[in-house]
Design an enzyme around this catalytic site. Structure first.
Site, PDB file in Angstrom:
ATOM      1  N   GLY A  51       0.835  -1.012   0.067  1.00  0.00           N
ATOM      2  CA  GLY A  51      -0.077   0.138  -0.130  1.00  0.00           C
ATOM      3  C   GLY A  51       0.720   1.352  -0.065  1.00  0.00           C
ATOM      4  N   THR A  52       2.160   1.346  -0.716  1.00  0.00           N
ATOM      5  CA  THR A  52       2.666   2.485  -0.800  1.00  0.00           C
ATOM      6  C   THR A  52       2.185   3.559  -1.647  1.00  0.00           C
ATOM      7  OG1 THR A  52       4.118   1.588  -2.326  1.00  0.00           O
ATOM      8  CG2 THR A  52       5.075   1.561  -0.230  1.00  0.00           C
ATOM      9  N   ASN A  53       1.507   3.171  -2.557  1.00  0.00           N
ATOM     10  CA  ASN A  53       0.748   4.148  -3.355  1.00  0.00           C
ATOM     11  C   ASN A  53      -0.502   4.612  -2.627  1.00  0.00           C
ATOM     12  OD1 ASN A  53       1.820   4.964  -5.838  1.00  0.00           O
ATOM     13  ND2 ASN A  53       2.005   2.706  -6.437  1.00  0.00           N
TER      14      ASN A  53
ATOM     15  N   ASN B 197      -5.308   3.439 -13.039  1.00  0.00           N
ATOM     16  CA  ASN B 197      -4.134   2.432 -12.648  1.00  0.00           C
ATOM     17  C   ASN B 197      -3.156   3.203 -12.808  1.00  0.00           C
ATOM     18  OD1 ASN B 197      -3.130  -0.289 -11.883  1.00  0.00           O
ATOM     19  ND2 ASN B 197      -2.396  -0.084 -14.168  1.00  0.00           N
TER      20      ASN B 197
ATOM     21  N   HIS C 243       0.932   2.313 -13.419  1.00  0.00           N
ATOM     22  CA  HIS C 243       1.863   1.197 -14.108  1.00  0.00           C
ATOM     23  C   HIS C 243       3.224   1.827 -13.916  1.00  0.00           C
ATOM     24  CE1 HIS C 243       2.888  -2.321 -16.044  1.00  0.00           C
ATOM     25  NE2 HIS C 243       3.628  -1.778 -16.597  1.00  0.00           N
TER      26      HIS C 243
ATOM     27  N   GLU D  91     -10.782  -2.733 -21.325  1.00  0.00           N
ATOM     28  CA  GLU D  91     -10.849  -4.176 -21.168  1.00  0.00           C
ATOM     29  C   GLU D  91      -9.399  -4.756 -21.449  1.00  0.00           C
ATOM     30  OE1 GLU D  91     -14.980  -2.627 -21.838  1.00  0.00           O
ATOM     31  OE2 GLU D  91     -12.963  -2.046 -22.529  1.00  0.00           O
TER      32      GLU D  91
ATOM     33  N   ASP E 164      -3.260  -2.546 -19.515  1.00  0.00           N
ATOM     34  CA  ASP E 164      -2.597  -1.367 -19.440  1.00  0.00           C
ATOM     35  C   ASP E 164      -2.819  -0.587 -20.985  1.00  0.00           C
ATOM     36  OD1 ASP E 164      -1.346  -1.955 -17.072  1.00  0.00           O
ATOM     37  OD2 ASP E 164       0.045  -3.142 -18.159  1.00  0.00           O
TER      38      ASP E 164
ATOM     39  N   ALA F  52       8.194   9.085  -9.216  1.00  0.00           N
ATOM     40  CA  ALA F  52       7.367   9.182 -10.369  1.00  0.00           C
ATOM     41  C   ALA F  52       6.022   8.708  -9.887  1.00  0.00           C
ATOM     42  CB  ALA F  52       7.621   8.098 -11.600  1.00  0.00           C
ATOM     43  N   GLU F  53       5.766   7.432  -9.273  1.00  0.00           N
ATOM     44  CA  GLU F  53       4.331   6.977  -8.905  1.00  0.00           C
ATOM     45  C   GLU F  53       3.669   7.853  -7.948  1.00  0.00           C
ATOM     46  OE1 GLU F  53       4.068   2.595  -8.236  1.00  0.00           O
ATOM     47  OE2 GLU F  53       5.913   2.576  -9.132  1.00  0.00           O
TER      48      GLU F  53
END
Length: 208
Positions: free
Chosen positions: A12-14, A108, A110, A148, A151, A180-181
Site C-alpha cells: 500500500g505505498t501508493n 491504474n 503502472h 478491457e 495497460d 514518479a508513482e
C-alpha cells in the site's frame, strides 16, 4: 467532493501517497470512502485503518468460482458509491462488467512508460527486471484509465525516471516509486477531482 475507492493487494505505498496527499491538501475536493484488498494480509488494510478509512478484504480464494467472486466484489465496490476507483497495486483482473459500469472512472498506476514494459505478465519487479535487461536509459510510471485490455486505456500522466549505473530491480523500483508513482498518481486524482480531465477518442486532454 470526489468519492474515491482504492483497490490494493500488498503493502500500500501508493495508497499511503494518496492518503498523505489528501491530508496535506495536495489532493483537493476528494474523500477516500473505502479500501478493498484481495489479500487479507495486505499491509495496505492497516494503513487504511490507521487513517479511519473503511477497509475490507474480498478474496477470490473465498469463492468457488470467479463469477461468484466478481459478483460480490462488484457489489462491495458499488456499496461505496465511488466517483473514481483507483487501482494502487491491485493484482486481480477487473471484471468487464465493472469496467463498462465505471467507464473512464477507473485509473491504474503502472511502473513503466507505457507502451514499454506493459501488458500481461508485466507487474511489480518484473517490469524493472525487463527494463534493466533491455538496457534502457529512461524508465518511469504511467497513470491511465482502465479499459478491457491490459495497460491499454487512455493515458493521463507519465513521468520519466533515469536509470543509473549499478541499479538493481529493487533499487530502480524504489526510485520509480519515489520520483514518479507517488507524485503522478495523487496529481491525477486531483486533476480528476477538479474536473480537468476529459477523454475523447481514446485520448486524454487536461485543462490548464
Amino acid at each position: 467532493m470526489l468519492r474515491v475507492a482504492v483497490l490494493v493487494s500488498g503493502g500500500g505505498t501508493n495508497l499511503q501517497a494518496i492518503i498523505d496527499a489528501v491530508e496535506n491538501g495536495t489532493i483537493t475536493n476528494t474523500e477516500l470512502v473505502g479500501v478493498i484488498s484481495n489479500n487479507k494480509n495486505a499491509y495496505a488494510l492497516t494503513r487504511a485503518g490507521n487513517h479511519q478509512i473503511p477497509a475490507q478484504c474480498v478474496s477470490p480464494k473465498d469463492f468457488e468460482t470467479r463469477e461468484e467472486f466478481n459478483k460480490v466484489f462488484l457489489e462491495k465496490v458499488d456499496e461505496l458509491k465511488p466517483d473514481l476507483i483507483v487501482l494502487a497495486g491491485f493484482l486481480v483482473v477487473i471484471p468487464e462488467e465493472m469496467i463498462s459500469r465505471y467507464r473512464n472512472k477507473i485509473i491504474n498506476i503502472h511502473p513503466s512508460l507505457i507502451p514499454s514494459f506493459c501488458g500481461t505478465g508485466y507487474y511489480g519487479l518484473k517490469v524493472h527486471e525487463a527494463a534493466l535487461a533491455r538496457g534502457v536509459k529512461v524508465v518511469g510510471a504511467t497513470v491511465h484509465f482502465v479499459d478491457e485490455g491490459t495497460d491499454t486505456g487512455p493515458i493521463i500522466l507519465q513521468k520519466a525516471v533515469e536509470v543509473e549505473e549499478g541499479d538493481t530491480p529493487e533499487v530502480l523500483q524504489r526510485r520509480v516509486m519515489e520520483q514518479a508513482e507517488w507524485k503522478i498518481l495523487p496529481h491525477a486524482i486531483d486533476l480528476i477531482a477538479n474536473g480537468k480531465v476529459t477523454v475523447k477518442d481514446g485520448r486524454v486532454s487536461i485543462a490548464r
